[in-house]
Design a protein around this motif. Structure first.
Motif, short mmCIF file in Angstrom:
data_model
loop_
_atom_site.label_atom_id
_atom_site.label_comp_id
_atom_site.label_asym_id
_atom_site.label_seq_id
_atom_site.Cartn_x
_atom_site.Cartn_y
_atom_site.Cartn_z
N ALA A 128 20.14 15.36 -26.26
CA ALA A 128 18.74 15.65 -26.57
C ALA A 128 18.12 14.55 -27.44
CB ALA A 128 18.62 17.00 -27.26
N ILE A 129 18.94 13.79 -28.14
CA ILE A 129 18.43 12.69 -28.95
C ILE A 129 17.95 11.55 -28.05
CG2 ILE A 129 19.09 10.93 -30.65
CD1 ILE A 129 21.17 12.96 -31.69
N PHE A 130 18.65 11.32 -26.94
CA PHE A 130 18.36 10.19 -26.07
C PHE A 130 17.46 10.53 -24.89
CE2 PHE A 130 22.40 9.28 -28.13
CZ PHE A 130 22.14 8.05 -28.67
N LEU A 131 17.39 11.79 -24.54
CA LEU A 131 16.58 12.21 -23.40
C LEU A 131 15.42 13.08 -23.88
CD1 LEU A 131 19.42 13.29 -20.95
CD2 LEU A 131 18.15 11.15 -20.93
N PRO A 132 14.28 12.99 -23.22
CA PRO A 132 13.17 13.87 -23.59
C PRO A 132 13.36 15.26 -23.00
CG PRO A 132 12.48 12.38 -21.86
CD PRO A 132 13.88 11.99 -22.23
N MET A 133 14.48 15.86 -23.31
CA MET A 133 14.82 17.20 -22.84
C MET A 133 15.34 18.00 -24.02
SD MET A 133 16.89 16.15 -19.37
CE MET A 133 16.99 17.75 -18.63
N TRP A 137 24.10 8.55 -13.11
CA TRP A 137 24.02 9.74 -12.28
C TRP A 137 22.64 10.37 -12.38
CZ3 TRP A 137 23.05 14.80 -13.75
CH2 TRP A 137 23.17 15.74 -12.74
N LEU A 138 22.10 10.44 -13.58
CA LEU A 138 20.81 11.07 -13.80
C LEU A 138 19.68 10.30 -13.12
CD1 LEU A 138 19.74 13.54 -15.26
CD2 LEU A 138 19.34 12.12 -17.25
N SER A 139 19.79 8.98 -13.11
CA SER A 139 18.74 8.18 -12.46
C SER A 139 18.79 8.33 -10.94
CB SER A 139 18.88 6.72 -12.85
OG SER A 139 20.06 6.16 -12.32
N LYS A 140 19.92 8.74 -10.39
CA LYS A 140 20.05 8.92 -8.93
C LYS A 140 19.67 10.32 -8.48
CE LYS A 140 23.59 5.42 -8.63
NZ LYS A 140 25.01 5.15 -8.47
N THR A 141 19.56 11.27 -9.41
CA THR A 141 19.17 12.62 -9.04
C THR A 141 17.65 12.75 -9.08
OG1 THR A 141 19.30 13.43 -11.30
CG2 THR A 141 21.29 13.63 -9.97
N ASP A 142 17.14 13.81 -8.49
CA ASP A 142 15.69 14.02 -8.41
C ASP A 142 15.17 14.83 -9.59
OD1 ASP A 142 15.58 12.68 -6.02
OD2 ASP A 142 15.95 14.48 -4.84
N THR A 143 16.04 15.20 -10.53
CA THR A 143 15.62 16.09 -11.61
C THR A 143 14.90 15.36 -12.72
OG1 THR A 143 17.72 15.83 -12.71
CG2 THR A 143 17.50 17.68 -11.20
N TYR A 144 15.20 14.10 -12.92
CA TYR A 144 14.69 13.41 -14.11
C TYR A 144 14.20 12.03 -13.73
CZ TYR A 144 14.71 10.95 -18.54
OH TYR A 144 14.36 10.20 -19.62
N ARG A 145 12.99 11.73 -14.08
CA ARG A 145 12.46 10.38 -13.91
C ARG A 145 11.75 9.99 -15.20
NH1 ARG A 145 15.39 8.94 -10.10
NH2 ARG A 145 15.01 9.75 -8.05
#
Length: 97
Positions: free
Chosen positions: A49-54, A88-96
């Protein structure tokens, strides 16, 4: 008698050299976790959560929704390798970003 002390000193010197060489290579191995090269820093999932806006809840929901997400569970604590997870996260459609 002096020759005995020489061989003891030479043996201690050689032992110190080999132990020091082993410690140097164990701190910076060429191959990391599971044979992957590069930075192999693991972090807890709550630290994402520190590195991602989630939020922490959104990150937990992400792991429930995607059970194939790259992670390691040790004694009930989930860790992720930041490089592998961000790829992995950049290849999924959940997070841009």
């Amino acid at each position: 008698m002096e020759l005995d002390f020489f061989w003891i000193g030479a043996g201690l010197t050689a032992m110190g050299y080999f132990i020091g060489s082993g410690l140097k290579t164990s701190r910076s191995p060429k191959m990391g976790f599971l044979g992957m090269s590069g930075d192999q820093t693991l972090m807890k999932t709550e630290d994402l959560a520190i590195f991602l806006p989630m939020s922490k809840e959104e990150i937990e929901e992400l792991f429930v929704q995607y059970p194939s997400a790259p992670r390691i569970v040790v004694n009930g604590t989930t860790y992720v390798n930041w490089e592998v997870f961000s790829d992995w996260l950049s290849k999924t459609d959940t997070y841009r970003p």
